[in-house]
Design a protein around this motif. Structure first.
Motif, PDB file in Angstrom:
ATOM      1  N   LEU A   1       0.763  -1.375  -0.020  1.00  0.00           N
ATOM      2  CA  LEU A   1       0.052   0.096  -0.110  1.00  0.00           C
ATOM      3  C   LEU A   1       1.061   1.256   0.011  1.00  0.00           C
ATOM      4  N   ALA A   2       2.001   1.155   0.770  1.00  0.00           N
ATOM      5  CA  ALA A   2       2.868   2.467   1.188  1.00  0.00           C
ATOM      6  C   ALA A   2       3.494   2.633  -0.117  1.00  0.00           C
ATOM      7  N   LYS A   3       3.980   1.517  -0.976  1.00  0.00           N
ATOM      8  CA  LYS A   3       4.896   1.742  -2.149  1.00  0.00           C
ATOM      9  C   LYS A   3       3.949   2.448  -3.279  1.00  0.00           C
ATOM     10  N   GLU A   4       2.786   1.805  -3.572  1.00  0.00           N
ATOM     11  CA  GLU A   4       1.726   2.240  -4.531  1.00  0.00           C
ATOM     12  C   GLU A   4       1.443   3.627  -4.204  1.00  0.00           C
ATOM     13  N   ALA A   5       1.149   4.015  -3.075  1.00  0.00           N
ATOM     14  CA  ALA A   5       0.749   5.379  -2.656  1.00  0.00           C
ATOM     15  C   ALA A   5       1.996   6.426  -3.051  1.00  0.00           C
ATOM     16  N   LYS A   6       3.099   6.052  -2.885  1.00  0.00           N
ATOM     17  CA  LYS A   6       4.110   6.919  -3.101  1.00  0.00           C
ATOM     18  C   LYS A   6       4.282   7.109  -4.798  1.00  0.00           C
ATOM     19  N   LYS A   7       3.686   6.182  -5.377  1.00  0.00           N
ATOM     20  CA  LYS A   7       3.835   6.419  -6.862  1.00  0.00           C
ATOM     21  C   LYS A   7       2.973   7.632  -7.393  1.00  0.00           C
ATOM     22  N   ILE A   8       1.828   7.615  -6.445  1.00  0.00           N
ATOM     23  CA  ILE A   8       0.921   8.671  -6.916  1.00  0.00           C
ATOM     24  C   ILE A   8       0.902   9.955  -5.962  1.00  0.00           C
ATOM     25  N   ASN A   9       2.213  10.005  -5.280  1.00  0.00           N
ATOM     26  CA  ASN A   9       2.334  11.216  -4.529  1.00  0.00           C
ATOM     27  C   ASN A   9       1.776  11.326  -3.265  1.00  0.00           C
ATOM     28  N   ILE A  10       1.230  10.222  -2.699  1.00  0.00           N
ATOM     29  CA  ILE A  10       0.439  10.323  -1.300  1.00  0.00           C
ATOM     30  C   ILE A  10       1.503  10.033  -0.177  1.00  0.00           C
ATOM     31  N   GLU A  11       1.364  10.724   0.695  1.00  0.00           N
ATOM     32  CA  GLU A  11       2.421  10.757   2.043  1.00  0.00           C
ATOM     33  C   GLU A  11       1.909   9.489   2.724  1.00  0.00           C
ATOM     34  N   VAL A  12       2.619   8.434   3.123  1.00  0.00           N
ATOM     35  CA  VAL A  12       1.953   7.581   4.002  1.00  0.00           C
ATOM     36  C   VAL A  12       2.660   7.425   5.343  1.00  0.00           C
ATOM     37  N   HIS A  13       1.848   7.328   6.428  1.00  0.00           N
ATOM     38  CA  HIS A  13       2.314   7.042   7.612  1.00  0.00           C
ATOM     39  C   HIS A  13       1.839   5.527   8.124  1.00  0.00           C
ATOM     40  N   VAL A  14       2.979   5.075   8.953  1.00  0.00           N
ATOM     41  CA  VAL A  14       2.530   3.537   9.363  1.00  0.00           C
ATOM     42  C   VAL A  14       2.530   3.531  10.616  1.00  0.00           C
ATOM     43  N   TYR A  15       1.617   2.740  11.307  1.00  0.00           N
ATOM     44  CA  TYR A  15       1.465   2.492  12.757  1.00  0.00           C
ATOM     45  C   TYR A  15       1.695   1.006  12.803  1.00  0.00           C
ATOM     46  N   SER A  16       2.706   0.419  13.539  1.00  0.00           N
ATOM     47  CA  SER A  16       3.065  -0.967  13.448  1.00  0.00           C
ATOM     48  C   SER A  16       3.268  -1.371  14.828  1.00  0.00           C
ATOM     49  N   ASN A  17       3.309  -2.454  15.053  1.00  0.00           N
ATOM     50  CA  ASN A  17       3.596  -3.114  16.686  1.00  0.00           C
ATOM     51  C   ASN A  17       4.981  -3.750  16.449  1.00  0.00           C
ATOM     52  N   THR A  18       5.581  -3.826  15.602  1.00  0.00           N
ATOM     53  CA  THR A  18       7.016  -4.290  15.501  1.00  0.00           C
ATOM     54  C   THR A  18       8.012  -3.333  14.784  1.00  0.00           C
ATOM     55  N   HIS A  19       9.183  -3.237  15.242  1.00  0.00           N
ATOM     56  CA  HIS A  19      10.245  -2.116  14.842  1.00  0.00           C
ATOM     57  C   HIS A  19      10.728  -2.762  13.302  1.00  0.00           C
ATOM     58  N   ASP A  20      10.615  -3.929  13.028  1.00  0.00           N
ATOM     59  CA  ASP A  20      11.060  -4.559  11.710  1.00  0.00           C
ATOM     60  C   ASP A  20       9.989  -4.891  10.549  1.00  0.00           C
ATOM     61  N   ALA A  21       8.901  -3.810  10.704  1.00  0.00           N
ATOM     62  CA  ALA A  21       7.974  -4.122   9.713  1.00  0.00           C
ATOM     63  C   ALA A  21       8.237  -3.887   8.210  1.00  0.00           C
ATOM     64  N   PRO A  22       7.801  -4.944   7.289  1.00  0.00           N
ATOM     65  CA  PRO A  22       8.148  -4.654   5.935  1.00  0.00           C
ATOM     66  C   PRO A  22       7.791  -3.231   5.295  1.00  0.00           C
ATOM     67  N   ALA A  23       6.588  -2.450   5.854  1.00  0.00           N
ATOM     68  CA  ALA A  23       5.840  -1.238   5.412  1.00  0.00           C
ATOM     69  C   ALA A  23       7.200  -0.204   5.675  1.00  0.00           C
ATOM     70  N   LYS A  24       8.085  -0.409   6.629  1.00  0.00           N
ATOM     71  CA  LYS A  24       9.023   0.699   6.720  1.00  0.00           C
ATOM     72  C   LYS A  24       9.694   1.314   5.849  1.00  0.00           C
ATOM     73  N   LYS A  25      10.103   0.387   4.652  1.00  0.00           N
ATOM     74  CA  LYS A  25      10.795   0.796   3.652  1.00  0.00           C
ATOM     75  C   LYS A  25      10.135   1.671   2.593  1.00  0.00           C
ATOM     76  N   TYR A  26       8.687   1.997   2.787  1.00  0.00           N
ATOM     77  CA  TYR A  26       8.151   2.974   1.963  1.00  0.00           C
ATOM     78  C   TYR A  26       7.419   4.142   2.718  1.00  0.00           C
ATOM     79  N   ALA A  27       7.353   3.970   4.090  1.00  0.00           N
ATOM     80  CA  ALA A  27       6.729   4.871   4.873  1.00  0.00           C
ATOM     81  C   ALA A  27       7.331   6.127   5.173  1.00  0.00           C
ATOM     82  N   LYS A  28       6.725   7.328   5.080  1.00  0.00           N
ATOM     83  CA  LYS A  28       7.388   8.614   5.394  1.00  0.00           C
ATOM     84  C   LYS A  28       7.806   8.735   6.679  1.00  0.00           C
ATOM     85  N   LYS A  29       6.975   8.154   7.867  1.00  0.00           N
ATOM     86  CA  LYS A  29       6.931   8.216   9.163  1.00  0.00           C
ATOM     87  C   LYS A  29       6.466   6.739   9.568  1.00  0.00           C
ATOM     88  N   MET A  30       7.030   6.302  10.757  1.00  0.00           N
ATOM     89  CA  MET A  30       6.849   5.083  11.533  1.00  0.00           C
ATOM     90  C   MET A  30       6.253   5.441  12.707  1.00  0.00           C
TER      91      MET A  30
END
Ligand code: ADP
Ligand code: MG
Length: 359
Positions: free
Chosen positions: A20-49
């Motif tokens: 979701l974060a990767k595809e959002a980036k493609k259309i210039n939408i800024e993504v912030h992700v809330y996660s319960n682990t520090h090694d979340a795969p989404a970290k790679k594309y999120a603007k902020k965790m």
């Protein structure tokens, strides 16, 4: 809300959150992700965790304050925390769809109320319920916990009443459903979406092959006949409207040995069976979801190539070059591997997937 101005919060940082974060980036939408682990795969594309547990209301509310719209990549989130914020923020998909999907009893009751065919089910909440419904149970049946089940977890095939009593006791009498076991011929999923202008979009259906109750392969399109395809799509559109839905919704269906259709589960989110759309469609399920929740129009004309998604479960991630050589994948010309970069390989854990495309 306009493109570029939507700061989107995603609850959950697993592989669905990552795409979701990767595809959002493609259309210039800024993504912030809330996660319960520090090694979340989404970290790679999120603007902020943001980090915290999924039932920590105060941390979730702090996260909600930082974004314009909120969505989620999995179902087990505290509905209470979301409700507290619902009036102030756009939370999509809607909370009523989330609470129905969190509880198999509510899901079956939703299907019944809306005349949607599904496997006959009985409900166990209190100990005395088992005695009351004893005469109505038909075996073999499947005992499923009403809440928190996924990838077949919390499910037991039971052949008789003694087995049923034993498994329910082992589950410490947690709320459960008892579902008729269907003679499965095919498992099909519909991935559809509805935007804020109430426009609806459905992908051609997907055919799913499970191994040990975990999705193993998805074929897109499914190859079922036109008549059944239309029936499934029409049921799905009806569900979207009933739920006043915004975002991507996935509906799992069973087709039995007599070609009868049963709705199985609702997932108010993007789905593993839709990963193939990253490569076989002009528009991925992830982008459609982002568009709908951020107030953009859905892309309505889909161009599809034949595709096959193969999940990499547990040690499969180390066997990719061998998997590529399997005979049944030979006819596909384009291949793309998606590792989820999870640190620990665990049995039954989804570690990545491969998309095979016929060009
Ligand atoms: P989850 O995906 O949440 O673990 P499901 O209800 O989708 O739970 O069950 C997982 C898999 O188990 C299904 O995809 C199907 O292969 C099998 N299964 C579940 N319910 C039935 C049923 N009533 N009859 C036959 N097979 C079933
Ligand atoms: Mg399922």
């Amino acid at each position: 809300m306009k493109l570029n101005t939507c700061k989107l919060g995603i609850i959950g940082g697993g592989q669905l959150g990552m795409f979701l974060a990767k595809e959002a980036k493609k259309i210039n939408i800024e993504v912030h992700v809330y996660s319960n682990t520090h090694d979340a795969p989404a970290k790679k594309y999120a603007k902020k965790m943001y980090y915290g547990s999924f039932d920590d209301s105060s941390k979730l509310i702090n996260f909600f304050k930082k974004v314009d719209a909120i969505t989620y990549e999995f179902e087990n989130i505290s509905v209470e925390s979301l409700k507290k914020f619902n009036k102030k923020k756009n939370i999509f998909p809607p909370i009523n769809a989330l609470s129905i999907s969190q509880n198999r009893e509510l899901e079956k009751k939703f299907f019944s109320k809306n005349n949607i065919s599904h496997a006959k089910s009985l409900f166990l909440n209190k100990k005395k319920d088992l005695r009351d419904i004893k005469k109505r149970i038909r075996f073999p049946a499947i005992l499923k916990t009403s809440r928190f089940g996924y990838d077949g977890k919390g499910q037991f095939v039971v052949k008789n009443f003694v087995e049923l009593e034993k498994y329910w006791k082992d589950l410490d009498y947690a709320a459960c459903i008892i579902e008729k076991k269907i003679k499965l011929k095919k498992e099909i999923s519909v991935i559809c979406a509805r935007d804020q202008n109430k426009k609806i979009f459905c992908y051609p259906t997907f055919r799913n092959i499970h191994k040990n109750h975990i999705l193993f392969e998805t074929y897109s399109p499914s190859g079922i006949d036109k008549n059944q395809e239309n029936k499934l799509t029409n049921i799905s559109k009806r569900i979207l409207k009933k739920l006043n839905y915004i975002g991507v919704l996935t509906i799992e269906f069973f087709i039995d040995d007599r070609n009868r259709i049963y709705a199985n589960e609702l997932a108010p989110r993007v789905h593993n069976s839709g990963h193939i759309t990253l490569d076989n469609s002009n528009i991925s399920q992830f982008e459609q979801h982002i568009r709908a929740v951020c107030g953009l129009d859905l892309i309505n004309s889909v161009k599809l190539k034949k595709g096959l998604m193969r999940n990499l479960i547990g040690k499969d991630i180390e066997l990719v070059s061998k998997i590529y050589k399997e005979k049944k994948y030979k006819e596909y010309l384009k291949v793309k591997k998606y590792p989820y970069n999870k640190k620990k390989i665990k049995e039954g854990r989804k570690m990545g997937h491969i998309n095979f495309i016929k060009t």
